[in-house]
Motif scaffolding. Sequence first.
Motif, mmCIF file in Angstrom:
data_model
loop_
_atom_site.group_PDB
_atom_site.id
_atom_site.type_symbol
_atom_site.label_atom_id
_atom_site.label_comp_id
_atom_site.label_asym_id
_atom_site.label_seq_id
_atom_site.Cartn_x
_atom_site.Cartn_y
_atom_site.Cartn_z
ATOM 1 N N LEU A 1 6.830 7.706 0.661
ATOM 2 C CA LEU A 1 5.655 6.986 1.128
ATOM 3 C C LEU A 1 6.072 5.620 1.653
ATOM 4 O O LEU A 1 7.065 5.050 1.183
ATOM 5 N N PRO A 2 5.301 5.065 2.586
ATOM 6 C CA PRO A 2 5.583 3.687 3.008
ATOM 7 C C PRO A 2 5.412 2.725 1.834
ATOM 8 O O PRO A 2 4.527 2.910 0.988
ATOM 9 N N GLN A 3 6.237 1.704 1.783
ATOM 10 C CA GLN A 3 6.114 0.704 0.729
ATOM 11 C C GLN A 3 4.897 -0.193 0.944
ATOM 12 O O GLN A 3 4.304 -0.690 -0.018
ATOM 13 N N ASP A 4 4.518 -0.392 2.192
ATOM 14 C CA ASP A 4 3.368 -1.237 2.511
ATOM 15 C C ASP A 4 2.263 -0.370 3.106
ATOM 16 O O ASP A 4 2.401 0.176 4.195
ATOM 17 N N LEU A 5 1.170 -0.252 2.358
ATOM 18 C CA LEU A 5 0.024 0.536 2.817
ATOM 19 C C LEU A 5 -1.193 -0.353 3.063
ATOM 20 O O LEU A 5 -2.331 0.114 3.014
ATOM 21 N N SER A 6 -0.957 -1.601 3.354
ATOM 22 C CA SER A 6 -2.055 -2.550 3.533
ATOM 23 C C SER A 6 -3.012 -2.073 4.622
ATOM 24 O O SER A 6 -2.600 -1.771 5.748
ATOM 25 N N GLY A 7 -4.285 -1.983 4.252
ATOM 26 C CA GLY A 7 -5.310 -1.589 5.214
ATOM 27 C C GLY A 7 -5.324 -0.122 5.583
ATOM 28 O O GLY A 7 -6.070 0.268 6.496
ATOM 29 N N ARG A 8 -4.545 0.716 4.875
ATOM 30 C CA ARG A 8 -4.483 2.129 5.237
ATOM 31 C C ARG A 8 -5.538 2.941 4.499
ATOM 32 O O ARG A 8 -5.849 2.698 3.331
#
Length: 217
Positions: A117-124
């Motif tokens: 998974l992406p480490q940064d899911l901000s706003g997803r």
Amino acid sequence: METLVVDHPLVAHKLTTLRDRRTDSPTFRRLTDELVTLLTYEATRDVRVSQVTVETPLQPAPGVQLTRPTPLVVPILRAGLGMLDGMTRLLPTAEVGFLGMARNEETLQPATYADRLPQDLSGRQCYVLDPMLATGGTLAAALKLLVDRGADHVTAICLLAAPEGLRAVEQRLTETLGEGHGATLRVVTAAVDEQLNEQGFIVPGLGDAGDRLYGNF
């Protein structure tokens, strides 16, 4: 946490056949695929879109398209893989991440053994695929992981759920995330069954979804 039970004759019809112990694995896989597509239709009613204008053969027309970053679909291994095609059929541009979780036999808590998974899911917006919401431990851990990485809208799509599991997920997320986490959390399912039995299986349920999809090993 919101729970949406999809009340539709086709959903009920396909779920009935999935429950039948006589349904073989190829049929079970096909019906799971079809049922997930129906659940996805309801689960994505609030998928984020932006306004666009396209040129028809006659004149410009207003419309919408999925915003970027596109939604992230997260099947929980292994049984969640059987739901992936049914989901991406309606969201072909979505990105796909994979999460493998199993119960630690010593602590009895879910442990992550695969994380793509992406480490940064901000706003997803994220959609988690897990066929059976039984005790709720695995799903609660998966939702917490996504919210911890910044996801602000997470929907779990399950074929079946147990009332004990729904309560457990909500309680554990309240304890681990707190009331002010700000994320929208939902469960979309074809049915909420009666209860869990002493072995932790949903009753009446449909058995072990992973075994019925891929075999008992």
